[in-house]
Write an enzyme that holds these catalytic residues in place. Sequence first.
Site, mmCIF file in Angstrom:
data_model
loop_
_atom_site.group_PDB
_atom_site.id
_atom_site.type_symbol
_atom_site.label_atom_id
_atom_site.label_comp_id
_atom_site.label_asym_id
_atom_site.label_seq_id
_atom_site.Cartn_x
_atom_site.Cartn_y
_atom_site.Cartn_z
ATOM 1 N N HIS A 1 58.710 57.559 42.138
ATOM 2 C CA HIS A 1 59.873 56.755 42.500
ATOM 3 C C HIS A 1 61.167 57.545 42.611
ATOM 4 O O HIS A 1 61.976 57.294 43.489
ATOM 5 C CB HIS A 1 60.040 55.654 41.459
ATOM 6 N N HIS B 1 57.597 54.865 38.755
ATOM 7 C CA HIS B 1 58.023 53.491 38.501
ATOM 8 C C HIS B 1 56.798 52.680 38.100
ATOM 9 O O HIS B 1 55.766 52.751 38.762
ATOM 10 C CB HIS B 1 58.665 52.894 39.754
ATOM 11 N N GLN C 1 60.229 60.504 38.079
ATOM 12 C CA GLN C 1 59.983 59.178 37.523
ATOM 13 C C GLN C 1 58.878 58.453 38.290
ATOM 14 O O GLN C 1 58.914 58.380 39.517
ATOM 15 C CB GLN C 1 61.254 58.335 37.589
ATOM 16 N N ARG D 1 61.173 53.390 31.514
ATOM 17 C CA ARG D 1 60.149 53.408 32.565
ATOM 18 C C ARG D 1 59.029 54.395 32.266
ATOM 19 O O ARG D 1 57.869 54.134 32.582
ATOM 20 C CB ARG D 1 60.793 53.766 33.912
ATOM 21 N N GLU E 1 62.189 46.320 38.630
ATOM 22 C CA GLU E 1 62.159 46.112 37.188
ATOM 23 C C GLU E 1 62.852 44.793 36.828
ATOM 24 O O GLU E 1 62.598 44.211 35.772
ATOM 25 C CB GLU E 1 62.909 47.288 36.541
ATOM 26 N N ARG F 1 65.267 58.460 34.023
ATOM 27 C CA ARG F 1 66.388 57.629 34.449
ATOM 28 C C ARG F 1 66.163 56.183 34.027
ATOM 29 O O ARG F 1 65.046 55.677 34.114
ATOM 30 C CB ARG F 1 66.543 57.689 35.968
ATOM 31 N N PHE G 1 67.737 44.817 32.076
ATOM 32 C CA PHE G 1 66.874 45.852 32.628
ATOM 33 C C PHE G 1 66.315 46.682 31.479
ATOM 34 O O PHE G 1 66.777 46.567 30.339
ATOM 35 C CB PHE G 1 67.692 46.750 33.576
#
Lengths: 591, 235
Positions: free
Chosen positions: A357, A246, A244, A290, A259, A402, A122
């Site tokens: 997100h 995404h 965030q 991200r 992701e 995050r 990730f």
Amino acid sequence: MAAGVRSISFDAVIVGGGGSGMRAALQLAQSGYKTAVITKVFPTRSHTVSAQGGITCAIASDDPNDDWRWHMYDTVKGSDYIGDQDAIEYMCSEGPQAVFELEHMGLPFSRTENGRIYQRPFGGQSKNFGKGGQAARTCAAADRTGHAMLHTLYQGNLRNNTVFFNEWFAVDLVKNQQGAVTGIIAICMETGETVFVESKATVLATGGAGRIYASTTNAHINTGDGVGMALRAGFPAQDMEMWQFHPTGIYGAGTLVTEGCRGEGGYLINKDGERFMERYAPNAKDLAGRDVVARSMVLEILEGRGCGENGDHVKLKLDHLGEDVLNAKLPGILELSRTFAHVDPVKEPIPVVPTCHYMMGGIPTNVHGQAITQDASGTDTIVPGLFAVGETACVSVHGANRLGGNSLLDLIVFGRAAGKFLEEHLRTAQEETPASESDFEQSMSRLNRLNNSESGEPVHLLRQELQGIMQNTFGVFRTGDNMKEGIAQLAGLRERVENVRLEDKSQTFNTSRIEALELQNLFEVAESTAIAAEIRTESRGAHARDDYRERDDENWLCHSIYFPADKRVGKRDVNFKPKTVDTFEPAVRSY
Amino acid sequence: MLVSIYRYNPETDAKPSMQEIEVEIPADKDLMVLDVLELAKQKDPTISYRRSCREGVCGSDGMNMNGTNGLACITPVSEAAGPGKKLVLRPLPGLPVVRDLVVDMSVFYKQYEKIKPFLINDNPAPAIERLQSPEDREKLDGLYECILCACCSTNCPSYWWNPEKFIGPAGLLQAYRFLADSRDTATAERLAELDDPFSVFRCRGIMNCVAVCPKGLNPTRAIGHIRSMLLAQGT
């Protein structure tokens, strides 16, 4: 007690039946405390169900030498150094045990050839403190990890006879004269009855609030109810400017594309077919943080290299992975793309765009989930009776950005931690003074006002206006002038939102009443976001300003903390003192 | 487009009725049924229905669309109604109606709970995860993905007849999910609890469940496996 309101009593009440709430409930149910979960949807309808890619944790399956300290390093770096290092240390080191417990409970993880849990790469993951290349640390159940986890947790709670109040909506906290939380006012949606749920511990586990934006991966139910309740009760919220976006929401629909697609080898292309992340993040490429990927995508679009007629999105290419891999590893993504983008990823790339997100901010807590406020001198104090876990809390393990796969870990580690703490705490906690008649009136005032509304504007128009302001002013890139304008627009909206019209006054499953109450929660979240964002005069993590492009560690290596009474934003220290490892000092963040 | 919606509020209505609402939808877009329902609710805010994820994974908005059960959020209007036709929305059949499109799912959940939908393995757990081969894990595919939307069970004539005694396709799919799990050690007791004339054997293989499952799952096949297991143990 307010006239005509029934009262029920528990040792602990958990508001929210998603991942963190059910993990906390499980812990308490196992220890025999009288625990209730109040949840506005049947638990398996909670938004945890939509998490796809996995849960990041150093269980050393893919790499037998994996180390939770490497995961900690990645998380601190990913947070752009305002994640609390004691909390991150706790999450990363406790994580493996928490994940194994889920597996023992039955979570159907995908497997490796030797029978262990499958882990995929990730974004933002590394080995050996950033020096050992890309790690594969995200434990996955195909691309349905959240679904598998949520159902497993519900099943675990069924086995342990947890008491669920399904389709009950929490309206407001009840607070006594000493400032302690003594329970909540809730509505049973099926009957419309209003009930006081009294409890020694109220745990807010209400999830995120992505619905403050017009375009979001979040479910309709993600309306920031916990943050709204806390702010209305006068308690602060932390790092609310940190949202965030995404990188891969499906263009037009907003639905999430994990992701994990890029983890499995997919990559983003612009209209020329160029793999542009190679320019922005030469090492990690499509698996940079991200925030970095989302900004790069927006820059491609702004510079005229976006795809489609309007040049307003980019594409995620997966077809080179082959149909077999896609069917085995990303079956849900195939389904979603065909339904919402009318595109078959086996043959052609998916149109994607950065989409709201996740809320990194929330109710400030310690690692036990105890809610924190500050006294007049700016010293942290505990709010008696109030706890928060999961996305609605800000421990803070995510800081300004995050990492993918860390939200599911946050849910179970801190749901579990709050449960464990409460097992001890409930044994020794002193009885709080009961709330008085006037305290109840305070908590009932919003609901009473709504129930008596005769004029005002309808919910959906006010909601659209709110979402428009947030989308246009507090998105991926922000500027001071625009934000000041946005704050002024919100100020004009407040009274209209408070006076929202409820046309339907019926009792039975009245979803209009719930939507009106949710709108007011969205507003509280939006306003705190706006004010905190304008004040943080730097760019850090997900908070990117055109007028302050650099990170400013001298002034802003700290949390922002928003106090609703006077709409003031203070600064709160970040924890740089992990217990068992050396501090990770702030450094230039590159991928 | 014209939308016809089942309306019933026990506080005000002696009996249910169908309400017709004209909803303006963009000409170039094939909206999902849930989007149309949102537009209808903007016109008449008293319409009640459940919804959450709007991407077909939470299972909230199972309903009957022009005679077929499905999830409103992932069913395009063109598929539900066909071009130029009226969209007709009713609650899932066979369950008591709480209000409008909201049904009382207690019986459905009770059948789910009856099959003990949790892993039973009373051997001491290892310090890490229990191992499971990819082949054994693959046996859970097509089973664990159920979202409890109830589209299948409420489309099943056997369930309509015996909702209290027949577990129904959704519950049985989960029963088999645990029977098929190499980590579960309670196979014998699970089978014993299913071994009566109603729980499993009321399934007549009509396959209405398979026809409507929005996740493409196959409860009938799972029920077939349970039957075989029951017969094999020779009771």
